[in-house]
Design an enzyme around this catalytic site. Structure first.
Site, mmCIF file in Angstrom:
data_model
loop_
_atom_site.group_PDB
_atom_site.id
_atom_site.type_symbol
_atom_site.label_atom_id
_atom_site.label_comp_id
_atom_site.label_asym_id
_atom_site.label_seq_id
_atom_site.Cartn_x
_atom_site.Cartn_y
_atom_site.Cartn_z
ATOM 1 N N THR A 185 45.651 31.520 38.789
ATOM 2 C CA THR A 185 45.314 30.215 39.358
ATOM 3 C C THR A 185 43.865 30.233 39.826
ATOM 4 O OG1 THR A 185 47.580 29.787 40.083
ATOM 5 C CG2 THR A 185 45.847 28.515 41.138
ATOM 6 N N PHE A 187 40.999 28.561 42.142
ATOM 7 C CA PHE A 187 40.813 27.801 43.370
ATOM 8 C C PHE A 187 39.348 27.418 43.522
ATOM 9 C CE2 PHE A 187 44.690 30.098 44.060
ATOM 10 C CZ PHE A 187 45.443 29.364 44.965
#
Length: 291
Positions: A185, A187
Protein backbone atom coordinates in the site's frame (compact mmCIF):
# COMPACT_ATOMS: atom_id res chain seq x y z
CA UNK A 1 -0.08 -1.19 26.08
CA UNK A 2 3.31 -1.50 24.44
CA UNK A 3 5.34 1.65 23.67
CA UNK A 4 5.03 0.81 19.97
CA UNK A 5 1.26 1.14 20.18
CA UNK A 6 1.16 4.55 21.94
CA UNK A 7 -1.71 6.77 20.74
CA UNK A 8 -1.85 10.58 20.76
CA UNK A 9 -3.85 12.20 23.59
CA UNK A 10 -5.06 15.75 24.25
CA UNK A 11 -1.81 16.34 26.14
CA UNK A 12 0.41 15.36 23.18
CA UNK A 13 2.19 18.21 21.41
CA UNK A 14 0.36 18.57 18.05
CA UNK A 15 3.72 19.18 16.38
CA UNK A 16 4.51 15.53 17.13
CA UNK A 17 1.17 14.03 16.03
CA UNK A 18 0.33 12.24 12.77
CA UNK A 19 -3.33 11.62 11.89
CA UNK A 20 -4.53 8.44 10.19
CA UNK A 21 -7.88 6.93 9.23
CA UNK A 22 -8.88 3.84 11.12
CA UNK A 23 -8.93 2.26 14.55
CA UNK A 24 -5.82 1.75 16.68
CA UNK A 25 -3.99 -1.23 15.25
CA UNK A 26 -5.03 -0.59 11.64
CA UNK A 27 -2.47 -0.95 8.87
CA UNK A 28 -2.42 2.84 8.58
CA UNK A 29 -1.35 2.89 12.25
CA UNK A 30 1.51 0.55 11.37
CA UNK A 31 2.46 2.80 8.42
CA UNK A 32 2.66 5.76 10.81
CA UNK A 33 5.02 3.84 13.06
CA UNK A 34 7.23 2.92 10.12
CA UNK A 35 7.27 6.30 8.39
CA UNK A 36 7.22 8.60 11.44
CA UNK A 37 8.40 6.60 14.46
CA UNK A 38 8.87 9.74 16.61
CA UNK A 39 5.28 10.90 16.08
CA UNK A 40 2.24 9.89 18.13
CA UNK A 41 -0.50 8.45 15.86
CA UNK A 42 -3.99 9.98 16.07
CA UNK A 43 -6.76 7.59 14.93
CA UNK A 44 -9.64 9.23 13.01
CA UNK A 45 -12.97 7.68 12.10
CA UNK A 46 -12.99 8.91 8.48
CA UNK A 47 -10.61 10.32 5.89
CA UNK A 48 -12.43 13.66 6.23
CA UNK A 49 -11.68 13.64 9.97
CA UNK A 50 -8.00 12.95 9.33
CA UNK A 51 -7.81 15.85 6.86
CA UNK A 52 -9.57 18.11 9.38
CA UNK A 53 -7.19 17.15 12.20
CA UNK A 54 -4.25 18.37 10.12
CA UNK A 55 -6.03 21.43 8.73
CA UNK A 56 -7.13 22.52 12.24
CA UNK A 57 -3.68 22.03 13.76
CA UNK A 58 -4.48 19.04 15.97
CA UNK A 59 -1.87 17.07 14.03
CA UNK A 60 1.27 18.18 12.21
CA UNK A 61 0.55 15.87 9.29
CA UNK A 62 -1.59 13.02 8.09
CA UNK A 63 -0.60 9.69 6.53
CA UNK A 64 -3.29 8.56 4.09
CA UNK A 65 -3.41 5.47 1.82
CA UNK A 66 -3.81 6.38 -1.83
CA UNK A 67 -3.45 3.06 -3.65
CA UNK A 68 -2.79 -0.65 -3.16
CA UNK A 69 -0.95 -2.96 -5.55
CA UNK A 70 -3.73 -5.56 -5.29
CA UNK A 71 -6.95 -3.59 -4.66
CA UNK A 72 -6.15 -0.47 -6.72
CA UNK A 73 -6.80 3.14 -5.76
CA UNK A 74 -8.39 4.04 -2.44
CA UNK A 75 -11.87 5.48 -2.95
CA UNK A 76 -12.60 9.12 -2.07
CA UNK A 77 -9.00 10.27 -1.57
CA UNK A 78 -8.66 12.00 -4.93
CA UNK A 79 -11.99 13.75 -4.38
CA UNK A 80 -10.74 15.06 -1.01
CA UNK A 81 -7.34 16.25 -2.22
CA UNK A 82 -8.39 19.29 -4.32
CA UNK A 83 -10.55 20.84 -1.58
CA UNK A 84 -8.74 19.45 1.46
CA UNK A 85 -6.45 22.45 1.86
CA UNK A 86 -3.40 20.22 2.36
CA UNK A 87 -0.27 19.42 0.35
CA UNK A 88 1.56 16.18 -0.35
CA UNK A 89 5.05 16.37 1.18
CA UNK A 90 6.22 12.74 1.15
CA UNK A 91 5.22 9.18 0.29
CA UNK A 92 5.63 5.85 2.07
CA UNK A 93 5.21 2.26 0.89
CA UNK A 94 3.97 -0.36 3.37
CA UNK A 95 4.34 -4.06 2.61
CA UNK A 96 1.08 -5.59 3.82
CA UNK A 97 1.88 -8.50 6.11
CA UNK A 98 -1.19 -10.24 7.51
CA UNK A 99 -0.95 -12.00 10.87
CA UNK A 100 -3.24 -14.72 12.22
CA UNK A 101 -3.95 -13.42 15.74
CA UNK A 102 -5.72 -15.23 18.57
CA UNK A 103 -6.10 -15.18 22.37
CA UNK A 104 -3.29 -16.69 24.43
CA UNK A 105 -5.23 -19.91 25.11
CA UNK A 106 -5.85 -20.59 21.42
CA UNK A 107 -3.88 -22.99 19.23
CA UNK A 108 -3.83 -23.63 15.51
CA UNK A 109 -6.01 -26.70 16.10
CA UNK A 110 -8.53 -24.94 18.38
CA UNK A 111 -9.41 -22.12 15.97
CA UNK A 112 -12.70 -22.63 14.12
CA UNK A 113 -13.49 -19.10 12.84
CA UNK A 114 -11.41 -16.18 11.59
CA UNK A 115 -12.64 -12.59 11.48
CA UNK A 116 -11.38 -9.71 9.32
CA UNK A 117 -12.15 -7.19 6.60
CA UNK A 118 -13.34 -8.81 3.38
CA UNK A 119 -10.16 -7.80 1.50
CA UNK A 120 -7.88 -9.26 4.16
CA UNK A 121 -9.84 -12.51 4.13
CA UNK A 122 -9.64 -12.71 0.34
CA UNK A 123 -5.90 -12.05 0.47
CA UNK A 124 -5.39 -15.03 2.80
CA UNK A 125 -7.59 -17.62 1.11
CA UNK A 126 -4.89 -20.28 0.96
CA UNK A 127 -4.24 -20.61 4.69
CA UNK A 128 -7.96 -20.30 5.53
CA UNK A 129 -8.66 -23.22 3.21
CA UNK A 130 -5.69 -25.27 4.45
CA UNK A 131 -6.74 -24.79 8.09
CA UNK A 132 -10.38 -25.57 7.29
CA UNK A 133 -11.70 -22.60 9.28
CA UNK A 134 -14.73 -20.39 8.60
CA UNK A 135 -14.04 -16.84 7.32
CA UNK A 136 -16.30 -14.20 8.89
CA UNK A 137 -16.46 -10.72 7.34
CA UNK A 138 -16.08 -7.76 9.70
CA UNK A 139 -15.88 -4.01 9.11
CA UNK A 140 -12.11 -3.71 9.52
CA UNK A 141 -8.99 -5.61 10.52
CA UNK A 142 -8.18 -3.75 13.76
CA UNK A 143 -11.78 -3.93 14.96
CA UNK A 144 -11.76 -7.67 14.34
CA UNK A 145 -8.65 -8.07 16.49
CA UNK A 146 -10.17 -5.99 19.29
CA UNK A 147 -13.42 -8.00 19.27
CA UNK A 148 -11.61 -11.35 19.23
CA UNK A 149 -9.55 -10.18 22.21
CA UNK A 150 -12.71 -9.09 24.08
CA UNK A 151 -14.50 -12.42 23.52
CA UNK A 152 -11.30 -14.32 24.41
CA UNK A 153 -12.47 -17.56 22.78
CA UNK A 154 -9.85 -20.16 21.76
CA UNK A 155 -12.07 -20.95 18.76
CA UNK A 156 -11.72 -17.44 17.27
CA UNK A 157 -8.90 -15.66 15.48
CA UNK A 158 -8.46 -12.46 13.50
CA UNK A 159 -6.41 -11.45 10.49
CA UNK A 160 -4.80 -8.10 11.23
CA UNK A 161 -1.50 -6.27 11.56
CA UNK A 162 1.29 -7.05 13.99
CA UNK A 163 0.61 -3.80 15.83
CA UNK A 164 -3.01 -4.90 16.40
CA UNK A 165 -1.67 -8.00 18.13
CA UNK A 166 0.54 -5.86 20.37
CA UNK A 167 -2.27 -3.42 21.14
CA UNK A 168 -4.94 -5.99 22.00
CA UNK A 169 -2.74 -8.63 23.65
CA UNK A 170 -3.14 -11.36 21.03
CA UNK A 171 -0.58 -13.97 20.05
CA UNK A 172 0.57 -14.58 16.48
CA UNK A 173 -0.48 -18.11 15.54
CA UNK A 174 0.83 -17.78 11.98
CA UNK A 175 2.92 -14.91 10.63
CA UNK A 176 2.84 -13.35 7.16
CA UNK A 177 -0.06 -15.47 5.92
CA UNK A 178 -0.97 -13.40 2.84
CA UNK A 179 -1.13 -15.26 -0.48
CA UNK A 180 0.65 -12.46 -2.34
CA UNK A 181 3.90 -11.46 -0.66
CA UNK A 182 4.30 -8.38 -2.86
CA UNK A 183 1.04 -6.76 -1.68
CA UNK A 184 1.93 -3.13 -0.95
CA UNK A 185 0.00 0.00 0.00
CA UNK A 186 1.25 3.45 -0.94
CA UNK A 187 0.64 6.28 1.53
CA UNK A 188 1.00 10.03 1.10
CA UNK A 189 2.00 12.45 3.84
CA UNK A 190 -0.17 15.57 3.97
CA UNK A 191 0.67 18.89 5.62
CA UNK A 192 -0.77 22.40 5.78
CA UNK A 193 2.18 23.97 3.95
CA UNK A 194 4.05 22.95 0.80
CA UNK A 195 7.57 21.74 1.56
CA UNK A 196 9.18 21.38 -1.85
CA UNK A 197 12.50 19.52 -1.81
CA UNK A 198 15.67 21.11 -3.15
CA UNK A 199 15.36 20.95 -6.96
CA UNK A 200 19.05 20.11 -7.20
CA UNK A 201 18.78 16.86 -5.24
CA UNK A 202 16.86 15.00 -7.96
CA UNK A 203 14.24 12.25 -7.59
CA UNK A 204 11.43 14.80 -7.23
CA UNK A 205 7.80 14.05 -8.06
CA UNK A 206 5.12 16.67 -8.63
CA UNK A 207 1.44 15.87 -7.99
CA UNK A 208 -1.20 17.88 -9.85
CA UNK A 209 -4.96 17.95 -10.33
CA UNK A 210 -6.45 19.49 -13.47
CA UNK A 211 -9.63 19.79 -15.53
CA UNK A 212 -9.43 19.96 -19.29
CA UNK A 213 -11.54 22.24 -21.45
CA UNK A 214 -14.56 20.64 -23.12
CA UNK A 215 -13.14 20.66 -26.66
CA UNK A 216 -12.05 17.84 -29.00
CA UNK A 217 -8.60 16.39 -28.23
CA UNK A 218 -8.29 18.56 -25.10
CA UNK A 219 -6.48 15.88 -23.08
CA UNK A 220 -4.16 15.07 -25.97
CA UNK A 221 -3.23 18.74 -26.33
CA UNK A 222 -2.91 19.28 -22.58
CA UNK A 223 -0.52 16.36 -22.15
CA UNK A 224 1.47 17.17 -25.28
CA UNK A 225 3.63 19.59 -23.33
CA UNK A 226 5.02 16.76 -21.22
CA UNK A 227 6.14 14.87 -24.33
CA UNK A 228 7.71 17.88 -26.07
CA UNK A 229 9.53 18.94 -22.90
CA UNK A 230 10.75 15.46 -21.95
CA UNK A 231 8.74 15.12 -18.74
CA UNK A 232 7.74 11.60 -17.69
CA UNK A 233 4.15 11.12 -16.47
CA UNK A 234 4.28 8.27 -13.94
CA UNK A 235 0.61 8.33 -12.91
CA UNK A 236 -2.58 9.55 -14.57
CA UNK A 237 -6.10 8.84 -13.34
CA UNK A 238 -9.43 10.34 -14.41
CA UNK A 239 -12.54 11.21 -12.37
CA UNK A 240 -15.94 12.49 -13.39
CA UNK A 241 -17.44 15.40 -11.46
CA UNK A 242 -20.20 17.97 -11.82
CA UNK A 243 -22.87 15.42 -12.68
CA UNK A 244 -20.60 13.36 -14.97
CA UNK A 245 -20.10 16.39 -17.23
CA UNK A 246 -16.53 17.35 -16.34
CA UNK A 247 -13.42 15.16 -16.56
CA UNK A 248 -10.93 15.76 -13.77
CA UNK A 249 -7.44 14.24 -13.72
CA UNK A 250 -4.90 13.42 -11.02
CA UNK A 251 -1.34 13.08 -12.28
CA UNK A 252 2.16 12.62 -10.93
CA UNK A 253 5.17 13.61 -13.00
CA UNK A 254 8.88 13.22 -12.57
CA UNK A 255 10.71 16.46 -11.88
CA UNK A 256 10.39 19.71 -9.95
CA UNK A 257 8.43 22.85 -10.98
CA UNK A 258 11.70 24.75 -10.62
CA UNK A 259 13.11 22.71 -13.52
CA UNK A 260 12.63 24.59 -16.77
CA UNK A 261 11.22 21.62 -18.71
CA UNK A 262 8.65 20.93 -15.98
CA UNK A 263 7.71 24.60 -15.78
CA UNK A 264 7.15 24.78 -19.54
CA UNK A 265 5.09 21.58 -19.52
CA UNK A 266 2.88 22.91 -16.71
CA UNK A 267 2.38 26.19 -18.55
CA UNK A 268 1.19 24.31 -21.62
CA UNK A 269 -1.06 22.11 -19.50
CA UNK A 270 -2.59 25.19 -17.86
CA UNK A 271 -3.31 26.76 -21.27
CA UNK A 272 -5.46 23.82 -22.32
CA UNK A 273 -7.09 23.30 -18.90
CA UNK A 274 -10.01 24.89 -17.10
CA UNK A 275 -8.13 24.60 -13.80
CA UNK A 276 -4.75 23.37 -12.58
CA UNK A 277 -3.53 22.91 -9.02
CA UNK A 278 -0.17 21.66 -7.77
CA UNK A 279 -0.97 19.35 -4.85
CA UNK A 280 2.62 18.95 -3.76
CA UNK A 281 6.24 18.32 -4.66
CA UNK A 282 8.06 15.55 -2.83
CA UNK A 283 11.02 13.21 -3.02
CA UNK A 284 10.40 9.77 -4.51
CA UNK A 285 10.57 7.00 -1.90
CA UNK A 286 13.50 4.54 -2.24
CA UNK A 287 10.94 1.73 -2.67
CA UNK A 288 10.43 2.88 -6.28
CA UNK A 289 13.99 1.98 -7.20
CA UNK A 290 13.91 -1.26 -5.20
CA UNK A 291 10.64 -2.61 -6.62
Amino acid sequence: MSPAATIATDATDPAQVVAFQGAPGAYSHLACREALPDFAPLPCATFEDAFAAVREGRAACGLIPIENSTAGRVADIHHLLPEGGLYITAEHFLRVRHQLLAPKAATVKSVKRVFSHVQALSQCRRIIKDMGIEPVVSSDTAGSAREVAERNSPEEAAIASSIAGELYGLQVLRADIEDNHTNTTRFIRLERQRRDPDPQTGNSLTAIMFRVRSVPAALYKALGGFATNGVNVVKLESYLSDGFRVAEFYAEIEGHPAHRNVDLALQELEYFSRSLKVLGVFTAHPFRSEA
